[in-house]
Design a protein around this motif. Structure first.
Motif, mmCIF file in Angstrom:
data_model
loop_
_atom_site.group_PDB
_atom_site.id
_atom_site.type_symbol
_atom_site.label_atom_id
_atom_site.label_comp_id
_atom_site.label_asym_id
_atom_site.label_seq_id
_atom_site.Cartn_x
_atom_site.Cartn_y
_atom_site.Cartn_z
ATOM 1 N N LEU A 144 46.532 43.620 34.938
ATOM 2 C CA LEU A 144 46.178 43.180 36.279
ATOM 3 C C LEU A 144 44.520 42.440 36.133
ATOM 4 O O LEU A 144 44.486 42.073 37.234
ATOM 5 C CB LEU A 144 46.139 44.565 37.292
ATOM 6 N N ALA A 145 44.012 42.362 34.959
ATOM 7 C CA ALA A 145 42.778 41.618 34.961
ATOM 8 C C ALA A 145 41.857 42.104 35.796
ATOM 9 O O ALA A 145 41.196 41.463 36.439
ATOM 10 C CB ALA A 145 43.013 40.156 35.182
ATOM 11 N N PHE A 146 41.585 43.348 35.676
ATOM 12 C CA PHE A 146 40.463 44.163 36.526
ATOM 13 C C PHE A 146 38.950 43.914 35.766
ATOM 14 O O PHE A 146 38.862 44.793 34.821
ATOM 15 C CB PHE A 146 40.500 45.812 36.917
ATOM 16 N N GLU A 147 38.345 43.068 35.808
ATOM 17 C CA GLU A 147 37.210 42.513 34.996
ATOM 18 C C GLU A 147 36.427 43.692 34.953
ATOM 19 O O GLU A 147 35.602 43.998 33.846
ATOM 20 C CB GLU A 147 36.538 41.326 35.277
ATOM 21 N N LYS A 148 35.950 44.347 35.977
ATOM 22 C CA LYS A 148 34.786 45.393 35.995
ATOM 23 C C LYS A 148 35.202 46.496 34.998
ATOM 24 O O LYS A 148 34.330 47.086 34.409
ATOM 25 C CB LYS A 148 34.732 45.774 37.654
#
Length: 348
Positions: free
Chosen positions: A177-181
């Motif tokens: 889901l590309a949760f960068e944090k």
């Protein structure tokens, strides 16, 4: 039951380091055109997969760090990590800095402020360029050490298997889901390798269970996913093509090797003492890249590329041996003694 010393891990460390050396010398340095002026087409194609040696390092680290932490002693864990990381790093960083000043120009440069920040392991946090690009992996390692340290601080290391499951599930979700944090905090690009290595240690120490099989299957799936994504990024960076089947096969080979190690099925390889090779690994990894490129840039094409490549590898192996024997081991002994006495004085 007293467990035997795992000699195979020393051999694996050396193979991982050599893979990275060939990646840099035979492919990386010339491929992007900004590091080395010397091409080495004879080995460039297989060498371009040598970056996966770092992923193998992370898997080894997962195994070894959990073994080190199994005593459930944060103080002992902290001392062991400082003693392992700092002496060789300080020496190699200093040598690389000095040689950069001496022969690096015009392609390479460094200043004293940059050197001090690097020596303090703060370059990543402060956005200061690294004296040598390979240092990036140390900061990934340190993030993993911090995670284990938190478990040790709260006396939860015996629950590590549960935390590995959560780390795997959250990492997979953050990647998809590309949760960068979350990706940054949980080092999800490489989490699969640490999780796999730690799980293999648990299997070696305690045996196979359904949860551990699930962890390995999930880690393998996540490792393949992140490796293919990373290979696609490298394709655009280096203007080459990576075969995803080869990438996944190499990672599969890592897992198979650790299955054999954790179930004591490595046969004659386990009976040999690979300690001397293992001792070369960390200095070799830290020292080889920038100094090697500077040597290539000065000597090529006046010196034959075959002589230059293999001669530089021999030089780096010799220098790594000298650093380990003459500096790293005595310094590590002194630092360990100092830290142990300091902890006794402060906390009793």
């Amino acid at each position: 039951m007293i467990k035997r010393r795992l000699n195979e891990l020393d051999l694996l460390r050396f193979l991982a380091a050599i893979a990275v050396v060939f990646f840099h010398y035979a492919f990386r340095g010339y491929a992007k055109g900004d590091m080395s002026t010397m091409p080495y087409p004879l080995l460039a194609e297989p060498a371009k997969y040598g970056y996966l040696g770092v992923e193998l390092f992370f898997m080894i680290s997962g195994f070894v760090i959990l073994m080190t932490a199994s005593s459930n002693n944060l103080r002992a864990f902290f001392i062991s990590r400082v003693v392992r990381l700092c002496p060789a790093f300080w020496v190699c960083c200093t040598i690389t800095f000095a040689i950069t000043l001496a022969i690096g120009q015009p392609r390479y440069s460094a200043d004293f402020y940059q050197y001090i920040i690097n020596m303090a392991f703060l370059s990543e946090l402060m956005g200061v360029p690294q004296i040598d690009g390979v240092y990036w992996s140390l900061f990934v390692e340190i993030q993993f050490y911090l995670m284990i340290s938190i478990l040790l601080a709260f006396k939860k290391i015996e629950k590590v298997e549960t935390y590995l499951v959560f780390w795997l599930l959250i990492s997979a979700t953050a990647e998809l889901l590309a949760f960068e944090k979350l990706r940054s905090i949980l080092i999800t690009d490489y989490a699969a390798y640490f999780i796999a290595g730690a799980t293999f240690y648990i299997i070696w120490a305690k045996g196979i269970t359904k949860t551990r099989v699930f962890l390995l299957a999930g880690a393998l799936a996540l490792a393949n996913y992140t490796a293919i994504v990373w290979a696609e990024l490298l394709e655009s960076k280096y203007a080459t093509e990576y075969n995803p089947l080869i990438v996944c096969s190499v990672i599969g080979l890592f897992f198979i090797t650790f299955i054999l190690i954790s179930t004591n099925k490595t046969g004659a390889i386990a009976t040999y003492n690979w300690t001397a090779l293992g001792a070369l690994t960390y200095p070799l990894y830290l020292l080889h890249q920038m100094i090697g490129f500077m040597i290539f840039n000065i000597a090529y094409p006046a010196v034959n590329s075959h002589i230059l490549l293999w001669g530089t590898i021999v030089l780096m192996l010799g220098a790594s041996y000298a650093i380990n024997k003459l500096i790293e081991i005595p310094m590590a002994r002194s630092i360990k003694k100092f830290l142990s006495l300091s902890f006794i004085r402060v906390w009793g």
